[in-house]
Write a protein that holds these residues in place. Structure first.
Motif, PDB file in Angstrom:
ATOM      1  N   CYS A 227      11.263  12.512  31.640  1.00 42.13           N
ATOM      2  CA  CYS A 227      10.097  11.774  31.180  1.00 42.13           C
ATOM      3  C   CYS A 227       9.955  11.993  29.687  1.00 42.13           C
TER       4      CYS A 227
ATOM      5  N   CYS B  58       7.767  13.179  26.259  1.00 43.82           N
ATOM      6  CA  CYS B  58       7.017  14.373  25.862  1.00 43.82           C
ATOM      7  C   CYS B  58       7.861  15.635  25.762  1.00 43.82           C
TER       8      CYS B  58
ATOM      9  N   TRP C 150      -2.579   6.302  34.294  1.00 38.23           N
ATOM     10  CA  TRP C 150      -1.473   6.775  33.479  1.00 38.23           C
ATOM     11  C   TRP C 150      -1.420   6.069  32.128  1.00 38.23           C
ATOM     12  N   GLU C 151      -1.713   4.777  32.121  1.00 43.00           N
ATOM     13  CA  GLU C 151      -1.627   4.011  30.883  1.00 43.00           C
ATOM     14  C   GLU C 151      -2.635   4.500  29.847  1.00 43.00           C
TER      15      GLU C 151
ATOM     16  N   GLN D 298      -1.454   7.841  28.458  1.00 42.77           N
ATOM     17  CA  GLN D 298      -0.409   7.632  27.452  1.00 42.77           C
ATOM     18  C   GLN D 298      -1.006   7.266  26.092  1.00 42.77           C
ATOM     19  N   LYS D 299      -2.109   6.520  26.090  1.00 42.61           N
ATOM     20  CA  LYS D 299      -2.765   6.183  24.829  1.00 42.61           C
ATOM     21  C   LYS D 299      -3.307   7.443  24.151  1.00 42.61           C
TER      22      LYS D 299
ATOM     23  N   ARG E  87      -2.141  10.493  24.526  1.00 43.45           N
ATOM     24  CA  ARG E  87      -0.969  11.240  24.035  1.00 43.45           C
ATOM     25  C   ARG E  87      -0.410  10.620  22.755  1.00 43.45           C
ATOM     26  N   ALA E  88      -0.396   9.298  22.696  1.00 45.45           N
ATOM     27  CA  ALA E  88       0.123   8.630  21.498  1.00 45.45           C
ATOM     28  C   ALA E  88      -0.730   8.940  20.269  1.00 45.45           C
TER      29      ALA E  88
ATOM     30  N   LEU F 143       8.353  11.603  35.993  1.00 47.94           N
ATOM     31  CA  LEU F 143       7.727  10.336  36.365  1.00 47.94           C
ATOM     32  C   LEU F 143       8.343   9.877  37.681  1.00 47.94           C
TER      33      LEU F 143
ATOM     34  N   PRO G  87       3.033  10.423  36.971  1.00 51.55           N
ATOM     35  CA  PRO G  87       3.580  11.670  36.444  1.00 51.55           C
ATOM     36  C   PRO G  87       3.219  12.863  37.328  1.00 51.55           C
TER      37      PRO G  87
ATOM     38  N   ASN H 109      -3.411  13.476  34.741  1.00 47.79           N
ATOM     39  CA  ASN H 109      -2.634  12.470  34.012  1.00 47.79           C
ATOM     40  C   ASN H 109      -2.544  11.121  34.724  1.00 47.79           C
ATOM     41  N   ASP H 110      -3.177  10.975  35.869  1.00 41.98           N
ATOM     42  CA  ASP H 110      -3.184   9.701  36.597  1.00 41.98           C
ATOM     43  C   ASP H 110      -4.102   9.858  37.797  1.00 41.98           C
TER      44      ASP H 110
END
Length: 454
Positions: free
Chosen positions: A11, A13, A85-86, A89-90, A92-93, A301, A334, A399-400
């Motif tokens: 995955c 990260c 999850w989406e 991810q934002k 984390r970005a 993932l 994840p 995370n989800d």
């Protein structure tokens, strides 16, 4: 002294950093919705059409950051029904300089961040501006943590009170709880508390379906009481809440009045939180310092088949607003594994689960019944049995949020129903399908074994 943060298997990260002593910091940001915006705020967790009418107490995203090298690890808990999850991810970005874990407390008195509890059936309850606010505030809190990291020491404690089973109910046989209250505390060099991470298992839904006031529910009582006792910031991460583990139906003693707290009241919620706080405080009072010189995080993932027709239709109808496409009848989730080690020995291990796992999958206790749909399915190894450290946590909704994660051998949608039930059980209605549990269990086992000894 060797120090490593290793992240991500199969995955994104991935990171490896070399460094020295343990560093820590903590921060929080308000994620309370603005009820004066003119847009209705639909509350998540019970049924559709429940619009908020006021705010009883604030919602927060609370983060603690730990580092033994160049790239810190941030563990955040949001007072939210769940983050897909989406959106994780934002977050984390927005903080690429950190390895980020985001869990939801699963509160049932906050905004719908998933889209399933809108004004009516088939209409999304997601307010994009609110979800964007939550993401932005989480990023702010993590950046605050990173900028204020300082030398720290750690303590670990765990306790299973004799009467803890009275603080939650289990509405589905077999009756199994994961009742241990666990705490990780970090202090600065002046022995002042930076943060306390608490892990326990219980739905924050004490107010019931009729409440329309925004609240963090019983975790508000936990954080207020424990911060008063210990200082620093309290971060609460929920556990294996499937089954379901809920204070609704429980008989909770109010320590102030010495009588049963009235059900579905704010005092009931506070009493549950204060109970957890008092026990965490007592356990930490006896806890010695532990050495932490290595932080290991791995993530995988997993592509899980979606057998739930309702979820597939929700995705097609746009209820998730692009956050869950479920293309090809699968969803990506994840699964994670975290280990804090000192001098080569694991001190704390954590399995990170992307949903509401039944406690049988955490601590064991699966019971086979001939009425189940897959009576010959293999029984998944309990998550905590895979861990070898003295202290073992399970982060649920990490995370989800894919819904309930049910032992395959207990999966039951078709008659005859297990344990003499007259209709199918509630859990399957809010689960992606019977393959979630075996696939997640396998992923955790692979992640635990991937790095060998620390």
């Amino acid at each position: 002294m060797r120090s490593t943060i290793a992240a991500a298997l199969l995955c994104a990260c991935a990171c490896v950093a070399q460094g020295g002593e343990l560093m820590a910091s903590a921060a929080k940001r308000s994620i309370t919705p603005d009820l004066k915006s003119g847009r209705p705020v639909y509350m998540a967790g019970f049924g559709t059409g429940r619009a908020a009418t006021g705010v009883h107490d604030e919602l927060w995203v609370r983060c603690v950051a730990l580092s033994t090298g160049e790239k810190p690890l941030a563990i955040c808990a949001a007072d939210s029904i769940g983050l897909l999850w989406e959106d994780v991810q934002k977050i984390r970005a927005g903080v690429p300089q950190a390895t980020v874990i985001v869990a939801a407390t699963h509160v049932h008195e906050g905004p719908d961040t998933m889209g399933l509890w809108g004004p009516k059936q088939g209409v999304s309850g997601i307010d994009e501006e609110y979800n964007a606010l939550l993401v932005a505030r989480a990023v702010e809190a993590i950046k605050d943590c990173i900028s204020t990291l300082r030398p720290a020491t750690a303590m670990l404690a765990g306790v299973t009170p004799k009467d803890v089973d009275g603080y939650f109910d289990d509405s589905r046989p077999p009756v199994v709880h994961d009742p241990q209250i666990l705490a990780l505390a970090v202090n600065d060099m002046r022995r002042e508390r930076i943060a306390t991470l608490v892990n326990w298992t219980n739905h924050p839904e004490t107010l019931g379906s009729k409440n329309t006031l925004i609240t963090a529910d019983w975790p508000a009582g936990l954080t207020a009481r424990l911060e008063g006792l210990e200082g620093g910031l309290v971060v609460y991460v929920n556990g294996a809440v499937g089954g379901m583990q809920s204070p609704l139906g429980a008989k909770v003693m109010d320590p102030v009045t010495k009588q049963l707290a009235p059900a579905e009241t704010f005092r009931f919620a506070e009493a549950v939180g204060e109970y957890v706080a008092e026990h965490a405080h007592a356990a930490l009072h006896e806890a010695p310092a532990v050495t932490v010189d290595t932080i290991t995080y791995r993530e995988k993932l997993v592509q899980i088949p979606v057998a739930n027709a309702g979820f597939l239709m929700a995705a097609q109808a746009g209820l998730f607003k692009g956050r869950q496409s479920m293309e090809g009848g699968k969803t990506s989730a994840p699964v994670g594994y975290l280990r804090l080690s000192g001098q080569g020995a694991p001190q704390l291990e954590v399995a990170l689960i992307p949903g509401e796992m039944y406690p049988e999958l955490s601590v064991g206790g699966v019971v086979k019944d001939a009425g189940a749909d897959f009576p010959d399915a293999a029984v998944e190894r309990p998550m905590k049995s895979l861990l070898t450290a003295k202290y073992k946590m399970l982060f649920g909704l990490a995370n989800d949020e894919i819904g309930y994660i049910i032992p395959k051998v207990q999966w039951d949608e078709k008659a005859p129903f297990t344990f003499g039930a007259s209709k199918r059980w509630y859990g399957e209605v809010n689960s992606v399908g019977p393959e979630a549990a075996p696939m997640i269990a396998q992923a955790v086992e692979e992640l635990v074994k991937a790095g060998g000894k620390p």
